[in-house]
Design an enzyme around this catalytic site. Structure first.
Site, PDB file in Angstrom:
ATOM      1  N   LYS A   1       0.881  -1.351   0.035  1.00 34.32           N
ATOM      2  CA  LYS A   1       0.124  -0.058   0.069  1.00 34.32           C
ATOM      3  C   LYS A   1       0.792   1.142  -0.065  1.00 34.32           C
ATOM      4  CE  LYS A   1      -3.799  -2.267   1.895  1.00 34.32           C
ATOM      5  NZ  LYS A   1      -5.337  -2.214   2.522  1.00 34.32           N
TER       6      LYS A   1
ATOM      7  N   GLU B   1      -2.995   7.051   7.587  1.00 29.94           N
ATOM      8  CA  GLU B   1      -3.755   7.813   7.137  1.00 29.94           C
ATOM      9  C   GLU B   1      -4.877   8.453   7.837  1.00 29.94           C
ATOM     10  OE1 GLU B   1      -4.493   4.764   3.394  1.00 29.94           O
ATOM     11  OE2 GLU B   1      -6.249   5.454   4.551  1.00 29.94           O
TER      12      GLU B   1
ATOM     13  N   HIS C   1     -14.795  -3.834   7.654  1.00 28.74           N
ATOM     14  CA  HIS C   1     -14.124  -3.655   6.663  1.00 28.74           C
ATOM     15  C   HIS C   1     -13.938  -4.487   5.541  1.00 28.74           C
ATOM     16  CE1 HIS C   1     -12.845  -0.388   9.227  1.00 28.74           C
ATOM     17  NE2 HIS C   1     -11.988  -1.130  10.014  1.00 28.74           N
TER      18      HIS C   1
ATOM     19  N   ARG D   1      -6.124  -8.509  -9.142  1.00 26.38           N
ATOM     20  CA  ARG D   1      -6.805  -9.739  -9.226  1.00 26.38           C
ATOM     21  C   ARG D   1      -8.177  -9.469  -9.645  1.00 26.38           C
ATOM     22  NH1 ARG D   1      -9.820  -9.618  -4.666  1.00 26.38           N
ATOM     23  NH2 ARG D   1      -8.887  -8.387  -2.809  1.00 26.38           N
TER      24      ARG D   1
HETATM   25  P1  ADP Z   1     -12.816  -8.064  -2.714  1.00 26.86           P
HETATM   26  O1  ADP Z   1     -12.239  -6.912  -2.779  1.00 26.86           O
HETATM   27  O2  ADP Z   1     -12.599  -8.861  -3.931  1.00 26.86           O
HETATM   28  O3  ADP Z   1     -14.022  -8.122  -1.911  1.00 26.86           O
HETATM   29  P2  ADP Z   1     -11.724  -9.262  -0.420  1.00 26.86           P
HETATM   30  O4  ADP Z   1     -11.161  -8.137   0.354  1.00 26.86           O
HETATM   31  O5  ADP Z   1     -13.286  -9.673   0.100  1.00 26.86           O
HETATM   32  O6  ADP Z   1     -11.646  -8.859  -1.855  1.00 26.86           O
HETATM   33  O7  ADP Z   1     -10.844 -10.644  -0.312  1.00 26.86           O
HETATM   34  C1  ADP Z   1     -11.055 -11.741  -1.236  1.00 26.86           C
HETATM   35  C2  ADP Z   1     -10.491 -12.782  -0.718  1.00 26.86           C
HETATM   36  O8  ADP Z   1      -9.034 -12.752  -0.674  1.00 26.86           O
HETATM   37  C3  ADP Z   1     -10.754 -13.089   0.727  1.00 26.86           C
HETATM   38  O9  ADP Z   1     -10.887 -14.424   0.887  1.00 26.86           O
HETATM   39  C4  ADP Z   1      -9.617 -12.790   1.441  1.00 26.86           C
HETATM   40  O10 ADP Z   1      -9.888 -13.203   2.866  1.00 26.86           O
HETATM   41  C5  ADP Z   1      -8.640 -12.753   0.726  1.00 26.86           C
HETATM   42  N1  ADP Z   1      -7.705 -11.907   0.773  1.00 26.86           N
HETATM   43  C6  ADP Z   1      -7.334 -10.415   0.272  1.00 26.86           C
HETATM   44  N2  ADP Z   1      -6.392 -10.161   0.530  1.00 26.86           N
HETATM   45  C7  ADP Z   1      -5.557 -10.701   1.253  1.00 26.86           C
HETATM   46  C8  ADP Z   1      -4.395 -10.918   1.886  1.00 26.86           C
HETATM   47  N3  ADP Z   1      -3.350  -9.994   1.873  1.00 26.86           N
HETATM   48  N4  ADP Z   1      -3.883 -11.793   2.913  1.00 26.86           N
HETATM   49  C9  ADP Z   1      -4.695 -12.899   2.933  1.00 26.86           C
HETATM   50  N5  ADP Z   1      -5.922 -12.979   2.273  1.00 26.86           N
HETATM   51  C10 ADP Z   1      -6.465 -12.070   1.499  1.00 26.86           C
HETATM   52  P1  ADP Z   2      -8.133  -3.983   2.439  1.00 24.54           P
HETATM   53  O1  ADP Z   2      -6.624  -4.130   1.879  1.00 24.54           O
HETATM   54  O2  ADP Z   2      -8.158  -4.910   3.743  1.00 24.54           O
HETATM   55  O3  ADP Z   2      -9.294  -3.979   1.644  1.00 24.54           O
HETATM   56  P2  ADP Z   2      -8.559  -1.112   2.270  1.00 24.54           P
HETATM   57  O4  ADP Z   2      -7.471  -0.161   2.362  1.00 24.54           O
HETATM   58  O5  ADP Z   2      -8.995  -1.301   0.945  1.00 24.54           O
HETATM   59  O6  ADP Z   2      -8.172  -2.283   2.967  1.00 24.54           O
HETATM   60  O7  ADP Z   2      -9.802  -0.676   3.300  1.00 24.54           O
HETATM   61  C1  ADP Z   2     -10.850  -1.486   3.484  1.00 24.54           C
HETATM   62  C2  ADP Z   2     -11.900  -0.841   4.082  1.00 24.54           C
HETATM   63  O8  ADP Z   2     -11.723   0.045   5.322  1.00 24.54           O
HETATM   64  C3  ADP Z   2     -12.579   0.625   3.082  1.00 24.54           C
HETATM   65  O9  ADP Z   2     -13.346   0.203   2.080  1.00 24.54           O
HETATM   66  C4  ADP Z   2     -13.125   1.453   4.287  1.00 24.54           C
HETATM   67  O10 ADP Z   2     -14.561   0.962   4.579  1.00 24.54           O
HETATM   68  C5  ADP Z   2     -12.201   1.387   5.289  1.00 24.54           C
HETATM   69  N1  ADP Z   2     -11.198   2.261   5.431  1.00 24.54           N
HETATM   70  C6  ADP Z   2      -9.914   2.099   4.843  1.00 24.54           C
HETATM   71  N2  ADP Z   2      -9.091   3.338   4.918  1.00 24.54           N
HETATM   72  C7  ADP Z   2     -10.093   4.224   5.335  1.00 24.54           C
HETATM   73  C8  ADP Z   2      -9.781   5.712   5.946  1.00 24.54           C
HETATM   74  N3  ADP Z   2      -8.725   6.226   5.508  1.00 24.54           N
HETATM   75  N4  ADP Z   2     -10.832   6.092   6.410  1.00 24.54           N
HETATM   76  C9  ADP Z   2     -12.055   5.512   6.588  1.00 24.54           C
HETATM   77  N5  ADP Z   2     -12.288   4.322   6.105  1.00 24.54           N
HETATM   78  C10 ADP Z   2     -11.189   3.636   5.552  1.00 24.54           C
END
Ligand code: ADP
Ligand code: ADP
Ligand code: MG
Length: 472
Positions: free
Chosen positions: A115, A199, A234, A291
């Site tokens: 990230k 952040e 989240h 992906r």
């Molecule tokens: P999407 O954004 O497609 O909804 P999710 O955040 O729900 O993705 O993750 C999709 C799948 O990938 C889930 O089974 C989640 O547990 C897995 N996943 C995503 N990122 C990671 C990670 N960095 N480490 C382990 N599992 C991950």
């Molecule tokens: P992941 O890799 O686990 O998907 P993300 O960075 O995409 O993590 O964030 C997942 C969710 O967490 C977002 O969809 C939002 O709901 C919340 N989130 C992440 N960053 C922020 C932020 N800076 N402020 C508020 N909500 C956040």
């Protein structure tokens, strides 16, 4: 086109990929653990092999998977989502073994997988990022100094995090001091890297993400956006396309930012650029997922583009099958992730035997699942049983169709999230598009997840305290 494709995944996404391969007349090889031997996807593949006795290890065993691919005469591997999908070593190992990895180049995965480095890249090319650091935090002192500068609340994030894990909201300095060391340790344990950064916490944002496709000839297009604001912890539960918030101007602007993001790292294949949009409609780059995404179905329903087939075609060196000018967003689609879990008990997973199963049908209904009557849901994996996606000409029509489909859906033997989604479909706030990422937490009573949600948190806190105590 490929001779044979191995699917390095399980569950509904494995079946989704098998279906795309069938339409392209490509035979498939499924891999499975002992626990997954009875999965629907294993039955639907042309060939299947045991990848390891344990429930998880096999799906992560790069060399075993490549070995199986060679034994089976496979020339391409689709990684699905999760497991090895965002692992650049796997992409590289495939390439070095003469196999095509159906996904982006390893270098693009590296650039976006972290990230912090993704944020640096976006800053360079002028795509707005959530205000905050573009370097990992070296010490607690630095963390405090920086958070004081941008102002609380802040979000502490694992640079290599994903799946909603490794995120911590800190409302004040005390919170930050408490969370920081735990976050580092946890990041190392869960994601293999200690790096965390800060952040600004955006108040009640919408999660809006853009689907992109990029081919090896340098064409990059976007297929519009998805609103994935309905989340618990989240993690996404309901996704819709298009967003009810965006107008054409904002869609064009964010779509162009997403395309620029993909181009900046030499991306090919399908990918998703995630943004947060605040209440003044300002947008901020969140991360890129390199992906296919769980919720890709809603985009397919409103664009008519088969994203998995496009991934396969692109990996085989073909161009994207439609130009940007031919991408139209028609109607509205909603996906509910039908999970084996109990929303009244803090969404605790409910594995077990499915004693009866009958899925909805009729106009505008799509099911992507891995279950049937008699199937035993294993406890080792995420709780997704099936994705229910509906499409209709209007937003209201889509909500009514989802309500009807949920009503028709019968899954007995395990508790599921179906009754919970029915309540959301009945809620005027949801029906009128008044939701952001705080929706579930601010509607606990209405959605009947109130009492146990908090009791569960208290139980977890007590359990943690006992565990900590007994270690001394
Ligand atoms: P999407 O954004 O497609 O909804 P999710 O955040 O729900 O993705 O993750 C999709 C799948 O990938 C889930 O089974 C989640 O547990 C897995 N996943 C995503 N990122 C990671 C990670 N960095 N480490 C382990 N599992 C991950
Ligand atoms: P992941 O890799 O686990 O998907 P993300 O960075 O995409 O993590 O964030 C997942 C969710 O967490 C977002 O969809 C939002 O709901 C919340 N989130 C992440 N960053 C922020 C932020 N800076 N402020 C508020 N909500 C956040
Ligand atoms: Mg994300």
């Amino acid at each position: 086109m490929f001779k044979k494709v191995l699917i390095a995944n399980r569950g509904e996404i494995a079946l989704r990929i098998i279906r795309a391969c069938k339409e392209l007349s490509i035979p498939t090889v499924a891999i499975h653990s002992e626990a997954d031997a009875t999965g629907l996807y294993v039955r639907k593949a042309d060939e299947a092999c045991l990848v390891g006795p344990g429930p998880i290890e096999g799906y992560l065993n790069i060399y075993r998977i490549i070995d199986l691919a060679k034994q089976k005469g496979v020339d391409a591997i689709h990684p699905g989502y999760g497991f090895l999908a965002e692992n650049p070593e796997f992409a590289q190992a495939c390439q070095e073994s003469g196999l095509t990895f159906i996904g982006p180049p390893a270098a693009a995965m590296r650039a976006m997988g972290d990230k912090v480095s993704a944020r640096q890249k976006m800053k360079e090319i002028g795509v707005p990022i959530v205000p905050g650091l573009i370097e990992p935090i070296a010490s607690l002192n630095d963390a405090v100094r920086f958070a004081d500068e941008i102002g609380y609340p802040v979000m502490l994030k694992a640079s290599a995090g994903g799946g909603g894990r490794g995120l911590r909201i800190c409302k004040d300095r005390e919170d930050l001091k408490r969370h920081f060391p735990i976050a580092q340790t946890e990041a190392k344990a869960s994601f293999g890297k200690e790096a965390v950064y800060l952040e600004k916490y955006i108040h009640a944002p919408r999660h809006i993400e853009f689907q992109i496709l990029a081919d090896q000839e340098g064409n990059v297009i976007h297929l519009g956006e998805r609103d994935c604001s309905i989340q618990r912890r989240h993690q996404k539960l309901i996704e819709i396309a298009p967003s009810l918030l965006l107008d054409e101007r904002l869609r064009r602007e964010m779509g162009e930012a997403a395309i620029a993001a993909a181009r900046s790292v030499g991306y090919t294949s399908a990918g998703t650029v995630e943004f947060l949009v605040d209440s003044s409609r300002r947008y901020y780059f969140l991360e890129m997922n390199t992906r296919i995404q769980v919720e890709h179905t809603v985009t397919e329903e409103i664009t008519g583009v088969d994203l998995v087939k496009e991934m396969i075609r692109i990996a085989a060196g073909r161009p994207i099958s439609i130009p940007q000018s031919q991408v139209f967003l028609r109607g509205h689609a909603i996906e509910c992730r039908i999970n084996a879990e109990d929303p009244q008990k803090n969404f605790i997973p409910t594995p077990g035997k499915i004693t009866a199963y009958s899925s909805p049908g009729g106009i505008g209904i799509r099911i992507d699942g891995n279950v049937y009557a008699g199937y035993v849901v294993p406890p080792y994996y995420d709780s997704l049983l099936a994705k229910l996606t509906v499409r209709a000409r209007t937003w209201d029509g889509a909500v009514q169709r989802m309500r009807r489909a949920l009503d028709e859906y019968v899954i007995r033997g395990v508790k599921t999230s179906i009754p919970f989604y029915k309540r959301i479909m009945e809620d005027p706030d949801f029906q009128t598009g008044h939701f952001d990422t705080t929706y579930i937490d601010s509607h606990l009573d209405k959605l009947n997840v109130a009492a146990d949600y908090f009791r569960m948190d208290k139980m977890l806190a007590i359990a943690a305290a006992i565990a900590a105590h007994s270690k001394r």
